[in-house]
Write a protein that holds these residues in place. Sequence first.
Motif, PDB file in Angstrom:
ATOM      1  N   ALA A  70       0.815  -1.220   0.000  1.00  0.00           N
ATOM      2  CA  ALA A  70       0.000   0.000   0.000  1.00  0.00           C
ATOM      3  C   ALA A  70       0.846   1.266   0.000  1.00  0.00           C
ATOM      4  CB  ALA A  70      -0.930   0.001   1.211  1.00  0.00           C
ATOM      5  N   GLY A  71       2.179   1.130   0.162  1.00  0.00           N
ATOM      6  CA  GLY A  71       3.061   2.292   0.114  1.00  0.00           C
ATOM      7  C   GLY A  71       3.655   2.699   1.442  1.00  0.00           C
ATOM      8  N   ALA A  72       3.444   1.932   2.507  1.00  0.00           N
ATOM      9  CA  ALA A  72       4.007   2.289   3.812  1.00  0.00           C
ATOM     10  C   ALA A  72       5.500   1.967   3.842  1.00  0.00           C
ATOM     11  CB  ALA A  72       3.283   1.537   4.930  1.00  0.00           C
ATOM     12  N   PRO A  73       6.352   2.861   4.397  1.00  0.00           N
ATOM     13  CA  PRO A  73       7.784   2.571   4.507  1.00  0.00           C
ATOM     14  C   PRO A  73       8.029   1.356   5.401  1.00  0.00           C
ATOM     15  CG  PRO A  73       7.335   4.905   4.854  1.00  0.00           C
ATOM     16  CD  PRO A  73       6.008   4.210   4.863  1.00  0.00           C
ATOM     17  N   ALA A  74       9.121   0.661   5.142  1.00  0.00           N
ATOM     18  CA  ALA A  74       9.422  -0.573   5.871  1.00  0.00           C
ATOM     19  C   ALA A  74       9.579  -0.326   7.373  1.00  0.00           C
ATOM     20  CB  ALA A  74      10.689  -1.216   5.300  1.00  0.00           C
ATOM     21  N   LYS A  75      10.323   0.727   7.759  1.00  0.00           N
ATOM     22  CA  LYS A  75      10.527   0.995   9.183  1.00  0.00           C
ATOM     23  C   LYS A  75       9.214   1.356   9.873  1.00  0.00           C
ATOM     24  CE  LYS A  75      15.363   2.455   8.842  1.00  0.00           C
ATOM     25  NZ  LYS A  75      16.346   3.547   9.105  1.00  0.00           N
ATOM     26  N   ALA A  76       8.332   2.064   9.150  1.00  0.00           N
ATOM     27  CA  ALA A  76       7.044   2.421   9.740  1.00  0.00           C
ATOM     28  C   ALA A  76       6.190   1.177   9.970  1.00  0.00           C
ATOM     29  CB  ALA A  76       6.310   3.402   8.835  1.00  0.00           C
ATOM     30  N   VAL A  77       6.236   0.224   9.058  1.00  0.00           N
ATOM     31  CA  VAL A  77       5.464  -1.011   9.225  1.00  0.00           C
ATOM     32  C   VAL A  77       5.991  -1.804  10.413  1.00  0.00           C
ATOM     33  CG1 VAL A  77       4.748  -3.158   8.117  1.00  0.00           C
ATOM     34  CG2 VAL A  77       4.915  -1.064   6.777  1.00  0.00           C
ATOM     35  N   GLU A  78       7.306  -1.857  10.569  1.00  0.00           N
ATOM     36  CA  GLU A  78       7.879  -2.575  11.713  1.00  0.00           C
ATOM     37  C   GLU A  78       7.454  -1.934  13.029  1.00  0.00           C
ATOM     38  OE1 GLU A  78      12.041  -2.530  11.005  1.00  0.00           O
ATOM     39  OE2 GLU A  78      11.930  -3.815   9.226  1.00  0.00           O
ATOM     40  N   SER A  79       7.492  -0.610  13.098  1.00  0.00           N
ATOM     41  CA  SER A  79       7.056   0.078  14.320  1.00  0.00           C
ATOM     42  C   SER A  79       5.566  -0.121  14.555  1.00  0.00           C
ATOM     43  CB  SER A  79       7.367   1.576  14.211  1.00  0.00           C
ATOM     44  OG  SER A  79       8.744   1.792  14.034  1.00  0.00           O
ATOM     45  N   TYR A  80       4.799  -0.150  13.490  1.00  0.00           N
ATOM     46  CA  TYR A  80       3.352  -0.372  13.598  1.00  0.00           C
ATOM     47  C   TYR A  80       3.046  -1.740  14.200  1.00  0.00           C
ATOM     48  CZ  TYR A  80      -1.406  -1.318  11.941  1.00  0.00           C
ATOM     49  OH  TYR A  80      -2.732  -1.679  11.851  1.00  0.00           O
ATOM     50  N   ILE A  81       3.729  -2.764  13.725  1.00  0.00           N
ATOM     51  CA  ILE A  81       3.490  -4.119  14.237  1.00  0.00           C
ATOM     52  C   ILE A  81       3.903  -4.223  15.701  1.00  0.00           C
ATOM     53  CG2 ILE A  81       4.191  -6.533  13.990  1.00  0.00           C
ATOM     54  CD1 ILE A  81       4.376  -6.082  10.997  1.00  0.00           C
ATOM     55  N   LYS A  82       5.030  -3.576  16.066  1.00  0.00           N
ATOM     56  CA  LYS A  82       5.461  -3.608  17.467  1.00  0.00           C
ATOM     57  C   LYS A  82       4.451  -2.907  18.374  1.00  0.00           C
ATOM     58  CE  LYS A  82      10.438  -3.828  16.542  1.00  0.00           C
ATOM     59  NZ  LYS A  82      11.737  -3.119  16.688  1.00  0.00           N
ATOM     60  N   ALA A  83       3.898  -1.785  17.906  1.00  0.00           N
ATOM     61  CA  ALA A  83       2.910  -1.070  18.712  1.00  0.00           C
ATOM     62  C   ALA A  83       1.646  -1.901  18.899  1.00  0.00           C
ATOM     63  CB  ALA A  83       2.582   0.276  18.060  1.00  0.00           C
ATOM     64  N   LEU A  84       1.184  -2.560  17.835  1.00  0.00           N
ATOM     65  CA  LEU A  84      -0.016  -3.395  17.951  1.00  0.00           C
ATOM     66  C   LEU A  84       0.203  -4.572  18.894  1.00  0.00           C
ATOM     67  CD1 LEU A  84      -1.480  -3.672  14.339  1.00  0.00           C
ATOM     68  CD2 LEU A  84      -2.238  -2.216  16.209  1.00  0.00           C
ATOM     69  N   ALA A  85       1.421  -5.138  18.862  1.00  0.00           N
ATOM     70  CA  ALA A  85       1.697  -6.324  19.678  1.00  0.00           C
ATOM     71  C   ALA A  85       1.566  -6.046  21.163  1.00  0.00           C
ATOM     72  CB  ALA A  85       3.087  -6.859  19.357  1.00  0.00           C
ATOM     73  N   THR A  86       1.654  -4.781  21.589  1.00  0.00           N
ATOM     74  CA  THR A  86       1.507  -4.468  23.006  1.00  0.00           C
ATOM     75  C   THR A  86       0.048  -4.513  23.459  1.00  0.00           C
ATOM     76  OG1 THR A  86       1.345  -2.089  22.547  1.00  0.00           O
ATOM     77  CG2 THR A  86       3.545  -2.991  22.906  1.00  0.00           C
ATOM     78  N   ARG A  87      -0.885  -4.551  22.509  1.00  0.00           N
ATOM     79  CA  ARG A  87      -2.297  -4.524  22.866  1.00  0.00           C
ATOM     80  C   ARG A  87      -3.047  -5.777  22.427  1.00  0.00           C
ATOM     81  NH1 ARG A  87      -3.387   0.592  24.858  1.00  0.00           N
ATOM     82  NH2 ARG A  87      -1.324   1.423  25.364  1.00  0.00           N
ATOM     83  N   THR A  88      -2.674  -6.355  21.297  1.00  0.00           N
ATOM     84  CA  THR A  88      -3.388  -7.519  20.791  1.00  0.00           C
ATOM     85  C   THR A  88      -2.423  -8.378  19.996  1.00  0.00           C
ATOM     86  OG1 THR A  88      -5.263  -8.270  19.444  1.00  0.00           O
ATOM     87  CG2 THR A  88      -4.125  -6.283  18.718  1.00  0.00           C
ATOM     88  N   PRO A  89      -2.534  -9.706  20.065  1.00  0.00           N
ATOM     89  CA  PRO A  89      -1.661 -10.564  19.263  1.00  0.00           C
ATOM     90  C   PRO A  89      -1.896 -10.316  17.768  1.00  0.00           C
ATOM     91  CG  PRO A  89      -2.726 -11.818  21.014  1.00  0.00           C
ATOM     92  CD  PRO A  89      -3.397 -10.485  20.976  1.00  0.00           C
ATOM     93  N   VAL A  90      -0.843  -9.967  17.044  1.00  0.00           N
ATOM     94  CA  VAL A  90      -0.978  -9.663  15.625  1.00  0.00           C
ATOM     95  C   VAL A  90      -1.439 -10.882  14.846  1.00  0.00           C
ATOM     96  CG1 VAL A  90       0.273  -8.840  13.588  1.00  0.00           C
ATOM     97  CG2 VAL A  90       0.770  -7.871  15.833  1.00  0.00           C
ATOM     98  N   SER A  91      -1.026 -12.070  15.291  1.00  0.00           N
ATOM     99  CA  SER A  91      -1.404 -13.289  14.569  1.00  0.00           C
ATOM    100  C   SER A  91      -2.898 -13.568  14.652  1.00  0.00           C
ATOM    101  CB  SER A  91      -0.625 -14.488  15.126  1.00  0.00           C
ATOM    102  OG  SER A  91      -0.894 -14.639  16.522  1.00  0.00           O
ATOM    103  N   ARG A  92      -3.590 -12.948  15.614  1.00  0.00           N
ATOM    104  CA  ARG A  92      -5.032 -13.198  15.773  1.00  0.00           C
ATOM    105  C   ARG A  92      -5.881 -12.191  15.005  1.00  0.00           C
ATOM    106  NH1 ARG A  92      -5.455 -14.609  22.291  1.00  0.00           N
ATOM    107  NH2 ARG A  92      -3.964 -16.373  22.268  1.00  0.00           N
ATOM    108  N   LEU A  93      -5.246 -11.248  14.334  1.00  0.00           N
ATOM    109  CA  LEU A  93      -6.002 -10.293  13.526  1.00  0.00           C
ATOM    110  C   LEU A  93      -6.504 -10.983  12.272  1.00  0.00           C
ATOM    111  CD1 LEU A  93      -3.735  -7.123  13.800  1.00  0.00           C
ATOM    112  CD2 LEU A  93      -5.841  -7.605  15.052  1.00  0.00           C
ATOM    113  N   GLY A  94      -7.774 -10.862  11.990  1.00  0.00           N
ATOM    114  CA  GLY A  94      -8.349 -11.514  10.824  1.00  0.00           C
ATOM    115  C   GLY A  94      -7.916 -10.858   9.524  1.00  0.00           C
ATOM    116  N   SER A  95      -8.022 -11.616   8.434  1.00  0.00           N
ATOM    117  CA  SER A  95      -7.620 -11.091   7.130  1.00  0.00           C
ATOM    118  C   SER A  95      -8.532  -9.969   6.649  1.00  0.00           C
ATOM    119  CB  SER A  95      -7.611 -12.221   6.094  1.00  0.00           C
ATOM    120  OG  SER A  95      -8.910 -12.811   6.004  1.00  0.00           O
ATOM    121  N   ASP A  96      -9.754  -9.888   7.215  1.00  0.00           N
ATOM    122  CA  ASP A  96     -10.675  -8.827   6.805  1.00  0.00           C
ATOM    123  C   ASP A  96     -10.478  -7.541   7.608  1.00  0.00           C
ATOM    124  OD1 ASP A  96     -11.501 -10.109   9.100  1.00  0.00           O
ATOM    125  OD2 ASP A  96     -13.633  -9.758   8.735  1.00  0.00           O
ATOM    126  N   CYS A  97      -9.603  -7.563   8.611  1.00  0.00           N
ATOM    127  CA  CYS A  97      -9.322  -6.351   9.378  1.00  0.00           C
ATOM    128  C   CYS A  97      -8.588  -5.342   8.501  1.00  0.00           C
ATOM    129  CB  CYS A  97      -8.477  -6.683  10.611  1.00  0.00           C
ATOM    130  SG  CYS A  97      -9.317  -7.707  11.849  1.00  0.00           S
TER     131      CYS A  97
END
Length: 492
Positions: free
Chosen positions: A246-273
Amino acid sequence: MYLRSDHGEGLTGGGASARVTAPPRGLAARFNERFADFEFAPDLGSRIGSLTWYRGAATCVALIAATLLLAPGFENPIYGAVPAPLSGAEFDATQAQAIKPLGMGSGTGVRVAATGLVSPLTDTPERPLLEGTTKLASGGALLATLMRSGIGKADAATVGNLITRAVALDEIQPNTMDYTLGRRVDKSQPRPLEKLDIRTRFDQRVLFVRTGNALSMRAIPIAIDRTPLRIQGTIGRSLYRSARAAGAPAKAVESYIKALATRTPVSRLGSDCKFDIIVGQARAETGEVQMGSLMYAGVSGCSNKVQLAPFEQGGKTTWFDGLGRGSTTGAMAMPANGRFSSGFGMRRHPILGYTRMHRGVDIAAPWGSPVFAASDGVVQFAGRSSGYGNFIKVTHGNGYGTGYGHLSRIYVRGGERVRRGQRIGAVGNTGLSTGPHLHYELYRNGMAVNPRSVSFTSTQQLTGGDLGEFRAELNRLLSVPVGHGAVKDAED
């Protein structure tokens, strides 16, 4: 005037008719007249399969066969005359007139002797101006870079002294510099610096121009658009790949995943999210783009809705959700809301009346208050256990386990998997107890240890003015249009 008669029997007068005999036509002309459409060498790339094409192919084969028949043979070489090698003056003259590649040892060429038409120059002419570009690795190497580019030491020192008025040398970012050197009076001296253009910062460039015999400096600001970049999309099979596509920079995506992991398991996010990423960016009027840090991490379109944004307090930046709650810290959750009324260790039992080991801690709480699992695990036992009364034991892996005693109610059964913070029972007064409280134990490799040796989880909460300021900033971020200023990453 006389003309030949029609019957060729003499001459007649001017009024008699005459017949002019055409010259005889050649064989080629008669052939072309009879066969107007005939082509001796037709184009074999057109009308493939027609009679004309087959006739042309046959003609081609016949010509090839005739060539082979008339050839002297592949095994018989054709001898030719080889000129004798040159030497002496003839060889020197040939070398002087020949064009020779550098790979064969050519230099600048061999000059022949000058004739009377050649007049020697008293001085070699120079270009009046020299323009060039050089790369600056760091601000500390400015003086050496200028001198390496042909700028005199005096001019380079002047540039170094003047530029410190606009920016410190160590703050100058690596970039390229455009310079112009003027005419010099004496060839033993370096060319004077006429113009120098340096990009000192992302939002500033410095221009040096010679006026008379002195250099003047002018700092030119560069307009910057700091509107953040917002990217949304569907998670699909891979959150990382979808966000990068979608055009997000690589470092921003890594920080995004780390931030989400503090609140919800990323592996449990559905494909429709749907992911929602906002990254800081700066776009200069000259076209350059600088990507900043992650400013917002969100998930929507499914049950796992997340809204996270950073907020600075006391020089420390923490991520908070839409309600102003920070991340949860600590190894285990507090099993009940209350106060510690009795600690771990030797004590006099309030009912039995003698001193013995107290294998846990007591948390005083009203009867019926909820009891929570301290961490994820599997229920090993749930039922009646002598002096503990209603008792629950949970194993958490890595050799850890917890126990919950004197419960009034049990909401789980043996073998059931529980999550941290899940309600598993209620505070009671069963077993050897003098009042409603929770007896909480912690086991390490089967041995009881002090539960307070392991930190309990805590959640930071914004209140008052901080909460209002955070919500205002969050609303400002959520108002950023999707796809504003989207750019390709290269770093990815």
